[in-house]
Design an enzyme around this catalytic site. Structure first.
Site, PDB file in Angstrom:
ATOM      1  N   PRO A  85      43.866  33.827  44.903  1.00  0.00           N
ATOM      2  CA  PRO A  85      44.268  35.197  45.252  1.00  0.00           C
ATOM      3  C   PRO A  85      43.077  36.032  45.673  1.00  0.00           C
ATOM      4  CG  PRO A  85      45.434  34.494  43.293  1.00  0.00           C
ATOM      5  CD  PRO A  85      44.442  33.394  43.624  1.00  0.00           C
ATOM      6  N   CYS A  86      43.208  36.695  46.829  1.00  0.00           N
ATOM      7  CA  CYS A  86      42.045  37.329  47.458  1.00  0.00           C
ATOM      8  C   CYS A  86      41.902  38.807  47.144  1.00  0.00           C
ATOM      9  CB  CYS A  86      42.121  37.152  48.979  1.00  0.00           C
ATOM     10  SG  CYS A  86      43.553  37.958  49.734  1.00  0.00           S
ATOM     11  N   GLN A  87      42.857  39.414  46.441  1.00  0.00           N
ATOM     12  CA  GLN A  87      42.818  40.861  46.256  1.00  0.00           C
ATOM     13  C   GLN A  87      41.531  41.375  45.605  1.00  0.00           C
ATOM     14  OE1 GLN A  87      45.521  39.036  45.844  1.00  0.00           O
ATOM     15  NE2 GLN A  87      46.956  39.919  47.314  1.00  0.00           N
ATOM     16  N   PHE A  89      38.605  40.489  46.080  1.00  0.00           N
ATOM     17  CA  PHE A  89      37.477  40.416  47.001  1.00  0.00           C
ATOM     18  C   PHE A  89      37.742  41.131  48.314  1.00  0.00           C
ATOM     19  CE2 PHE A  89      38.264  36.398  44.714  1.00  0.00           C
ATOM     20  CZ  PHE A  89      37.293  36.540  43.742  1.00  0.00           C
TER      21      PHE A  89
END
Length: 342
Positions: A85-87, A89
């Site tokens: 999950p990229c949130q 960063f």
């Protein structure tokens, strides 16, 4: 006599609805399983990816030997792939602490690589991850295990994705050095991808394809999008439609329309909302539909997004589509692995 290429078997961590898996399969890689803790992704993942089993389990609870290794064939080249999950960063979350729980998922990925030392590893994420210590820690683990490692921030349109989308792609190999090489000189435009879809209205879906459905608009936003120009901003509106918050923010992206002959903006988890970016349809007075967002993420236009007879919402499907790895980027990653294993 020519030696046949080695089979590559892959397991997809944080698999979602299968963007990375589908692209790898198109490249000739057999994805055996996908792990994700969101059970609502299972139907789309399994309905579109033959032979790939969805396992609803948190990555933090996985052990390589017990959970992942049984999915590989005995003589196959093994790949462990995923997009954490990229949130944490994302550029929209610069103020979030690196101690956020989600950041540890990159560390869990590294732990599983260390436990199993698969032949190939790939991780795709937002460019901001490269600035975080967890990414360097991941590279340090790979270096200590003698992987050949490359990582770069790529423009997805170079791989046939019709978006202005930049992503960090890491590739690691125990065999020979591996890198992305295929580039698209003329990526498709918004018009190339979605112009042929049946016209629909805001809040109304298409009878032949329920996923071709757009969120309803308030009366004010109906007036706003009617005044919006392709490629324009809220500055095109008459003064009575402009709120003070628009003027004070000095940020023109919300409430924008796409242009037929240009790339789409980055398809985020909120692409179904006209107010959150340049997600207005080029001609019709609405935000783009779930199906249009999926096509701009380079999913096939018949990719199954929900289970018939089960409840779903536009918001939830848009989140799943926006979180996915663009299929054409995943296909390029798969081709890079195939070249090494040939």
């Amino acid at each position: 006599m020519t030696t046949p290429p080695q089979e590559i078997h892959a397991v997809d961590l944080f698999c979602g609805i299968g963007g990375l898996t589908h692209g790898l399969q198109l490249a000739g890689i057999e994805v055996r399983a996908g792990f994700d803790n969101d059970p609502t992704c299972q139907h789309a993942f399994e309905a579109n990816n033959d032979g790939a089993k969805f396992v609803c389990k948190d990555v933090c609870e996985l052990a390589f030997d017990d959970d992942i290794a049984p999915h590989y064939g005995t003589d196959a080249v093994r790949a462990l792939v995923g997009c954490a999950p990229c949130q944490p960063f994302s550029a929209h979350n610069r103020r979030r602490s690196q101690s956020d729980e989600d950041c540890s998922l990159v560390g869990e990925f590294a732990r599983l690589v260390k436990e199993g030392t698969p032949d190939f590893v790939t991780m795709e994420n937002v460019p901001g991850l490269a600035k975080h210590s967890v990414f360097q820690d991941f590279i340090d683990v790979l270096d200590a295990l003698d992987y050949d490692v490359t990582h770069e921030i790529v423009s997805c349109e170079e791989f046939g994705v019709p978006q202005r989308r930049r992503r960090l792609v890491l590739l690691a190999s125990k065999l020979e050095p591996v890198s992305l090489s295929e580039h698209e000189e003329s990526p498709p435009t918004v018009g190339d991808c979605i112009r042929s879809l049946q016209p629909i209205k805001a809040g109304v879906g298409c009878e032949n394809d329920p996923a071709h459905a757009a969120m309803p608009l308030s009366q004010t936003n109906h007036k706003r999008i009617a005044q919006s120009k392709p490629g324009g901003t809220w500055k095109d509106w008459p003064d009575d439609l402009v709120n003070e918050c628009h003027r004070s923010a000095h940020y023109p992206a919300p409430y924008g329309r796409m242009s037929w002959d240009a790339l789409a903006p980055t398809i985020t988890t909120q692409f179904c909302y006209y107010s959150t970016g340049r997600f207005g349809h080029p001609e019709q007075n609405r935000a783009i539909s779930v199906r249009e967002g999926a096509i701009l993420q380079t999913f096939p236009d018949d990719y199954v997004l929900f289970e018939e007879g089960k409840p779903w919402t536009i918001r939830d499907l848009a989140r799943q589509v926006g979180n996915a790895v663009p299929v054409e980027l995943a296909k390029a990653i798969g081709k890079a692995f195939r070249e090494v294993a040939a």
